[in-house]
Scaffold this motif. Structure first.
Motif, PDB file in Angstrom:
ATOM      1  N   GLY A 188      46.742  39.461  44.310  1.00 25.97           N
ATOM      2  CA  GLY A 188      45.324  39.562  43.983  1.00 25.97           C
ATOM      3  C   GLY A 188      45.151  40.005  42.543  1.00 25.97           C
ATOM      4  O   GLY A 188      45.925  39.641  41.659  1.00 25.97           O
ATOM      5  N   LYS A 189      44.181  40.839  42.332  1.00 21.41           N
ATOM      6  CA  LYS A 189      43.893  41.328  40.989  1.00 21.41           C
ATOM      7  C   LYS A 189      45.032  42.201  40.488  1.00 21.41           C
ATOM      8  O   LYS A 189      45.635  42.966  41.248  1.00 21.41           O
ATOM      9  CB  LYS A 189      42.593  42.141  40.980  1.00 21.41           C
ATOM     10  N   THR A 190      45.312  42.062  39.215  1.00 24.48           N
ATOM     11  CA  THR A 190      46.300  42.917  38.559  1.00 24.48           C
ATOM     12  C   THR A 190      45.681  43.453  37.266  1.00 24.48           C
ATOM     13  O   THR A 190      44.758  42.860  36.713  1.00 24.48           O
ATOM     14  CB  THR A 190      47.592  42.155  38.209  1.00 24.48           C
ATOM     15  N   ARG A 191      46.187  44.570  36.838  1.00 20.50           N
ATOM     16  CA  ARG A 191      45.756  45.116  35.551  1.00 20.50           C
ATOM     17  C   ARG A 191      46.910  45.924  34.980  1.00 20.50           C
ATOM     18  O   ARG A 191      47.347  46.922  35.573  1.00 20.50           O
ATOM     19  CB  ARG A 191      44.521  46.006  35.706  1.00 20.50           C
ATOM     20  N   TYR A 232      47.919  46.599  41.069  1.00 23.94           N
ATOM     21  CA  TYR A 232      48.057  45.284  41.702  1.00 23.94           C
ATOM     22  C   TYR A 232      47.623  45.332  43.158  1.00 23.94           C
ATOM     23  O   TYR A 232      47.487  46.391  43.747  1.00 23.94           O
ATOM     24  CB  TYR A 232      49.496  44.774  41.623  1.00 23.94           C
ATOM     25  N   GLN A 233      47.457  44.137  43.702  1.00 24.01           N
ATOM     26  CA  GLN A 233      47.235  43.923  45.132  1.00 24.01           C
ATOM     27  C   GLN A 233      48.158  42.773  45.525  1.00 24.01           C
ATOM     28  O   GLN A 233      48.220  41.757  44.824  1.00 24.01           O
ATOM     29  CB  GLN A 233      45.797  43.498  45.417  1.00 24.01           C
ATOM     30  N   THR A 241      49.147  47.866  47.531  1.00 20.14           N
ATOM     31  CA  THR A 241      48.283  48.010  46.370  1.00 20.14           C
ATOM     32  C   THR A 241      48.748  49.231  45.596  1.00 20.14           C
ATOM     33  O   THR A 241      49.317  50.160  46.159  1.00 20.14           O
ATOM     34  CB  THR A 241      46.798  48.133  46.777  1.00 20.14           C
ATOM     35  N   MET A 271      39.869  46.852  43.086  1.00 16.52           N
ATOM     36  CA  MET A 271      39.779  46.346  41.730  1.00 16.52           C
ATOM     37  C   MET A 271      38.594  45.412  41.615  1.00 16.52           C
ATOM     38  O   MET A 271      38.280  44.695  42.562  1.00 16.52           O
ATOM     39  CB  MET A 271      41.083  45.664  41.348  1.00 16.52           C
ATOM     40  N   GLN A 272      37.940  45.406  40.489  1.00 18.84           N
ATOM     41  CA  GLN A 272      36.775  44.540  40.305  1.00 18.84           C
ATOM     42  C   GLN A 272      37.162  43.086  40.425  1.00 18.84           C
ATOM     43  O   GLN A 272      38.223  42.689  39.966  1.00 18.84           O
ATOM     44  CB  GLN A 272      36.122  44.794  38.950  1.00 18.84           C
ATOM     45  N   LYS A 273      36.277  42.311  41.053  1.00 18.59           N
ATOM     46  CA  LYS A 273      36.539  40.890  41.236  1.00 18.59           C
ATOM     47  C   LYS A 273      36.088  40.105  40.039  1.00 18.59           C
ATOM     48  O   LYS A 273      35.298  40.440  39.269  1.00 18.59           O
ATOM     49  CB  LYS A 273      35.832  40.388  42.492  1.00 18.59           C
TER      50      LYS A 273
END
Length: 161
Positions: free
Chosen positions: A78-81, A91-92, A153, A159-161
């Protein structure tokens, strides 16, 4: 098959969000134990309950790997930063494991292809149905029967989409 639990219990991510990620990610990575090495590929997919469907050519490395071993792993991210000042990444991720098999029955093949059509070509179902009719004989469908799912996670839980 016995599956290993997540070692870092503080990173377990069991929620509707992790289930949604497994259903709706744009693509994932399908990993086989090939005859001589591991074999992993990015691939589009569709989910129905505890089944993941993939399509491919009627011959090739995926089908050869399937003959060697039906146990596979499928991962979505999913979202990472990247957090450079902390030397880490938020992360997800979700990993589904189970047995994969080729679908030969035409009704299930059509169902799988329609699921893919619905996910990736919304609004083009009429044209897609004609495409399915013309290509079903030269399209292989694989079904992963999910036996075990683990989700992790790190960092921001939402985390923002």
């Amino acid at each position: 098959m016995q599956y290993k639990e997540i070692r870092r219990k503080d990173r377990i991510w069991n929620s509707e969000e992790s289930d949604e990620l497994l259903s709706n990610a744009e693509y994932g990575f399908l990993a086989f134990a090939d005859e001589n090495s591991g074999y992993g590929i990015p691939i589009s997919y569709a989910r129905e309950e505890n089944k993941l469907y993939f399509h491919c050519a009627p011959e090739g490395r995926k089908l050869e790997a399937l003959k060697n071993c039906a146990n596979v792993s499928f991962a979505v991210v999913g979202k990472t930063r990247v957090r450079p000042n902390e030397f880490t990444t938020s992360y997800q991720s979700v990993i589904a494991q189970g047995k994969i098999s080729q679908v030969f029955e035409e009704e299930e093949k059509r169902k799988a292809l329609r699921l893919l059509l619905k996910k990736y070509s919304k609004g083009f179902e009429d044209i897609g149905e004609k495409y399915i009719d013309s290509s079903i004989g030269r399209t292989a469908v694989l079904r992963l029967d999910i036996e075990f799912v683990s989700a992790k996670t790190k960092g921001e839980k939402k985390m923002q989409k």
